[in-house]
Structure formats: C-alpha cells, structure tokens
Design a protein around this motif. Structure first.
Motif, PDB file in Angstrom:
ATOM      1  N   UNK A 176     -21.208  38.223  24.750  1.00  0.00           N
ATOM      2  CA  UNK A 176     -20.653  39.573  24.790  1.00  0.00           C
ATOM      3  C   UNK A 176     -21.741  40.620  25.029  1.00  0.00           C
ATOM      4  N   UNK A 177     -22.973  40.321  24.581  1.00  0.00           N
ATOM      5  CA  UNK A 177     -24.072  41.260  24.802  1.00  0.00           C
ATOM      6  C   UNK A 177     -24.268  41.510  26.297  1.00  0.00           C
ATOM      7  N   UNK A 178     -24.244  40.438  27.046  1.00  0.00           N
ATOM      8  CA  UNK A 178     -24.573  40.529  28.464  1.00  0.00           C
ATOM      9  C   UNK A 178     -23.377  41.011  29.283  1.00  0.00           C
ATOM     10  N   UNK A 179     -22.185  40.736  28.791  1.00  0.00           N
ATOM     11  CA  UNK A 179     -21.002  41.348  29.404  1.00  0.00           C
ATOM     12  C   UNK A 179     -21.076  42.862  29.226  1.00  0.00           C
ATOM     13  N   UNK A 180     -21.452  43.296  28.010  1.00  0.00           N
ATOM     14  CA  UNK A 180     -21.584  44.727  27.737  1.00  0.00           C
ATOM     15  C   UNK A 180     -22.688  45.340  28.588  1.00  0.00           C
ATOM     16  N   UNK A 181     -23.788  44.608  28.777  1.00  0.00           N
ATOM     17  CA  UNK A 181     -24.899  45.113  29.579  1.00  0.00           C
ATOM     18  C   UNK A 181     -24.485  45.324  31.029  1.00  0.00           C
ATOM     19  N   UNK A 182     -23.850  44.314  31.614  1.00  0.00           N
ATOM     20  CA  UNK A 182     -23.408  44.416  33.009  1.00  0.00           C
ATOM     21  C   UNK A 182     -22.337  45.495  33.148  1.00  0.00           C
ATOM     22  N   UNK A 183     -21.402  45.525  32.201  1.00  0.00           N
ATOM     23  CA  UNK A 183     -20.336  46.525  32.250  1.00  0.00           C
ATOM     24  C   UNK A 183     -20.900  47.937  32.106  1.00  0.00           C
ATOM     25  N   UNK A 223     -31.330  49.224  38.472  1.00  0.00           N
ATOM     26  CA  UNK A 223     -30.966  47.969  39.139  1.00  0.00           C
ATOM     27  C   UNK A 223     -31.583  46.773  38.423  1.00  0.00           C
ATOM     28  N   UNK A 224     -32.839  46.912  38.004  1.00  0.00           N
ATOM     29  CA  UNK A 224     -33.508  45.802  37.322  1.00  0.00           C
ATOM     30  C   UNK A 224     -32.808  45.450  36.011  1.00  0.00           C
ATOM     31  N   UNK A 225     -32.360  46.468  35.284  1.00  0.00           N
ATOM     32  CA  UNK A 225     -31.654  46.189  34.036  1.00  0.00           C
ATOM     33  C   UNK A 225     -30.307  45.532  34.312  1.00  0.00           C
ATOM     34  N   UNK A 226     -29.657  45.942  35.389  1.00  0.00           N
ATOM     35  CA  UNK A 226     -28.395  45.304  35.765  1.00  0.00           C
ATOM     36  C   UNK A 226     -28.627  43.834  36.106  1.00  0.00           C
ATOM     37  N   UNK A 227     -29.725  43.549  36.801  1.00  0.00           N
ATOM     38  CA  UNK A 227     -30.062  42.164  37.136  1.00  0.00           C
ATOM     39  C   UNK A 227     -30.413  41.364  35.884  1.00  0.00           C
ATOM     40  N   UNK A 228     -31.100  42.011  34.952  1.00  0.00           N
ATOM     41  CA  UNK A 228     -31.435  41.348  33.690  1.00  0.00           C
ATOM     42  C   UNK A 228     -30.169  40.946  32.942  1.00  0.00           C
ATOM     43  N   UNK A 229     -29.216  41.865  32.848  1.00  0.00           N
ATOM     44  CA  UNK A 229     -27.959  41.547  32.178  1.00  0.00           C
ATOM     45  C   UNK A 229     -27.192  40.458  32.903  1.00  0.00           C
ATOM     46  N   UNK A 263     -28.077  50.671  28.540  1.00  0.00           N
ATOM     47  CA  UNK A 263     -27.404  51.064  29.780  1.00  0.00           C
ATOM     48  C   UNK A 263     -27.555  52.559  30.050  1.00  0.00           C
ATOM     49  N   UNK A 264     -27.811  53.338  28.998  1.00  0.00           N
ATOM     50  CA  UNK A 264     -28.081  54.773  29.147  1.00  0.00           C
ATOM     51  C   UNK A 264     -29.579  55.031  29.253  1.00  0.00           C
ATOM     52  N   UNK A 265     -30.358  54.288  28.485  1.00  0.00           N
ATOM     53  CA  UNK A 265     -31.803  54.528  28.404  1.00  0.00           C
ATOM     54  C   UNK A 265     -32.516  54.353  29.735  1.00  0.00           C
ATOM     55  N   UNK A 266     -32.004  53.484  30.598  1.00  0.00           N
ATOM     56  CA  UNK A 266     -32.702  53.218  31.855  1.00  0.00           C
ATOM     57  C   UNK A 266     -32.627  54.388  32.828  1.00  0.00           C
ATOM     58  N   UNK A 267     -31.669  55.309  32.634  1.00  0.00           N
ATOM     59  CA  UNK A 267     -31.570  56.440  33.563  1.00  0.00           C
ATOM     60  C   UNK A 267     -31.677  57.806  32.900  1.00  0.00           C
ATOM     61  N   UNK A 268     -31.588  57.862  31.566  1.00  0.00           N
ATOM     62  CA  UNK A 268     -31.502  59.165  30.919  1.00  0.00           C
ATOM     63  C   UNK A 268     -32.756  60.007  31.123  1.00  0.00           C
ATOM     64  N   UNK A 269     -33.926  59.373  31.233  1.00  0.00           N
ATOM     65  CA  UNK A 269     -35.154  60.136  31.463  1.00  0.00           C
ATOM     66  C   UNK A 269     -35.326  60.529  32.924  1.00  0.00           C
ATOM     67  N   UNK A 270     -34.351  60.174  33.759  1.00  0.00           N
ATOM     68  CA  UNK A 270     -34.352  60.627  35.143  1.00  0.00           C
ATOM     69  C   UNK A 270     -33.286  61.674  35.367  1.00  0.00           C
TER      70      UNK A 270
END
Length: 313
Positions: free
Chosen positions: A95-102, A143-149, A183-190
């Motif tokens: 479920x962690x990785x489903x949540x990450x991809x979602x 994108x990298x975080x999406x690939x990681x998930x 999922x928020x942290x990867x873009x919030x500083x941009x």
C-alpha cells in the motif's frame, strides 16, 4: 504554558515545506525515542514481519527478554497488549508504493490542470520567499520519485514472495504518511514562478536523459541486494553489510536531496529531513535484523558485518 502558546502561534506561520519537514522530523524523533525504553518493549513495538515477537514463537534468549524479569514486568505486559492490537498483514507494505505512485500521479494531474490544491500549496510556499528549485530540478526529482515508487510496487508484485507475517498498524500508518508526504516534498520547494511555466517549454534532455540515467544507476545498485537477499547470507554485499538493500535505499533518498538543492544551497532541506527519516527508520530495523540473525544463526555469522552504513553502523 508560554512555550505551548508560542508553538501554537507558530503553526500558521509554517510554510508547506516546513510542514513536510516537521512531519519527517517528528516521525524520526518518535522512532529515536523508542531507543530509551527497555529492549523488550522496543522489540514489541518496532519489530515486524518475521522478527515480530508478537506474531512469532521464539525459543532463545530474546523470548526471555521479551517476557521481562520473571515474566511479570508490568510495563512490558502493557506494551505487548497494545502492540497486539491492530496486527495487519505484512504484505500491506504494498500500500505504501500504491500511495506513492498515486500521489505522484495526482499532483502531476493537478499541475497539468492548474488544480486548486497545488495552486494553493505552491502560492503559500512561494510567498515565503525561500530559495526555489528550477523547473528542471522539480520535474527531474518528481519523475525520479515516481519511478522509485513504481519500482518498489513492481518488487512487491513480482519479486517478493508473499508471507503470513504480521506488523503493527502504526508501522503501516507511518509508512503511508511518509510516502504521501514525499509526493508533495519532491516539488514543494520548486513552488516559485518556475513551477507554473508551460511544461512544453521543458527541454527534453533536462529530464528524460538524467531520469533514465539515474534510474539505471538505482536499479543496478539495487540488483546485488535483491539477488543476495534471495541467495541468503554470504552473497554480494551481504558479505559485509547485514542490510545492504537499506544502504542503497538511503543513497537513493540522499541523491534526491542533493539533486533537488535550490540555488545557493548544497542540499534540499525538505528532502534532507526525508532522508534522515529513512536513515532512522531503516537503521532501527537493521539493528534489530542483526540481532535476529545472530540469535537465529549464531553471532559468528554476522559479528563482523556492518548493520547498514559501512565503517559507521
């Protein structure tokens, strides 16, 4: 009371990035706080899967430790009663990785549609005036975080073998919180103006090639650990480290934090907090894993191996 009032007043002033940092920091501190309670209670609260003393029968010294002095330790009995409530299948890790991809997909859709949620968060962050990532960095790390998930989800579906072990629901909630926050942290500083540039202006080689290159390195660094995990002790990196797959996982998040560093900074503070959570969480698990291996297979098998970080831990 004064300090509590100051903390309450400070909450509205936090930026979205600082909220993410606070989540990672509080979660890490909670895990570290567990280290001050008796070892028996630590095992009951922190161990999961095959190592869980709640769901497995252990006939070594650790079972005596979990029972407490003369089997009547009131605190340990209380902790055991609490930890026995809400035991869920260890396979729910998926479920962690489903949540990450979602989460990655949701925020990508919000970005492309100019959704109200991402607009609100980005506006709040941009108003703080803190250094911002470039659009290229934001898209790359996203994108990298999406690939990681996606990679971890693939492992759960096609690599890992299903089992009947259990884990405490608190572990599950903490994991879900981490990946949703990531999922928020990867873009919030941009969240400066660059985040709202038309994505068609993004140079193809600024995201596609680096993403594939880093992704390839991640997979290559992971393969020895996955193969060694199925080979058993003594294969590949497992000859030197008890949990080399955790080592690789830490390096992945450290790489994300460095790649996402805003202009003028060496590292992204939000993702650095996420990295610290990963180190704390996996480090605690690696320590328990080494103890479990020593009790199951003998201390001689793992005595000269590092838990997770070579030459340090």
């Amino acid at each position: 009371m004064v300090s509590l009032a100051l903390i309450t007043e400070a909450f509205p002033a936090l930026t979205p990035a600082q909220w993410c940092q606070a989540f990672f920091g509080i979660s890490s501190a909670s895990i570290l706080a567990m280290q001050v309670i008796p070892k028996a209670a630590q095992h009951l609260l922190l161990d999961y899967g095959a190592r869980s003393p709640v769901t497995t029968i252990i006939t070594d010294d650790r079972s005596k430790e979990a029972a407490g002095p003369e089997g009547s330790n009131v605190f340990n009995d209380l902790v055991k009663a609490v930890a026995s409530v809400g035991q869920i299948p260890h396979s729910w890790f998926m479920h962690f990785y489903i949540a990450s991809v979602a989460g990655s997909a949701l925020w990508a859709w919000q970005y492309l549609q100019g959704g109200s949620a991402i607009t609100f968060i980005a506006a709040q962050q941009a108003a703080s005036g803190t250094p911002s990532m470039s659009l290229e960095q934001t898209m790359l790390v996203w994108i990298l975080m999406a690939l990681q998930g996606a990679r971890r989800l693939h492992e759960c579906l096609f690599v890992m073998k299903p089992g009947s072990s259990k884990m405490w629901f608190v572990h599950w909630l903490l994991g879900l919180g981490f990946y949703l926050c990531m999922s928020v942290s990867v873009w919030v500083d941009g969240s400066g103006e660059s985040l709202f540039i038309d994505p068609r202006r993004l140079p193809a080689n600024s995201t596609t090639f680096p993403s594939l290159s880093v992704r390839d390195n991640q997979v290559k660094s992971w393969e020895p650990a996955v193969v060694a995990h199925h080979c058993g002790n003594g294969c590949g990196l497992f000859r030197y480290i008890v949990c080399p797959h955790y080592t690789c996982e830490c390096l992945i998040y450290l790489g994300l934090a460095v790649a996402a560093a805003p202009e003028g900074r060496f590292i992204n503070r939000t993702l650095l907090c996420a990295f610290w959570f990963i180190v704390t969480n996996l480090g605690t698990t690696a320590d328990g894993t080494k103890q479990w291996y020593a009790q199951r297979f003998g201390n001689r098998k793992v005595a000269d191996r590092w838990r997770m970080i070579p030459f340090i831990f």
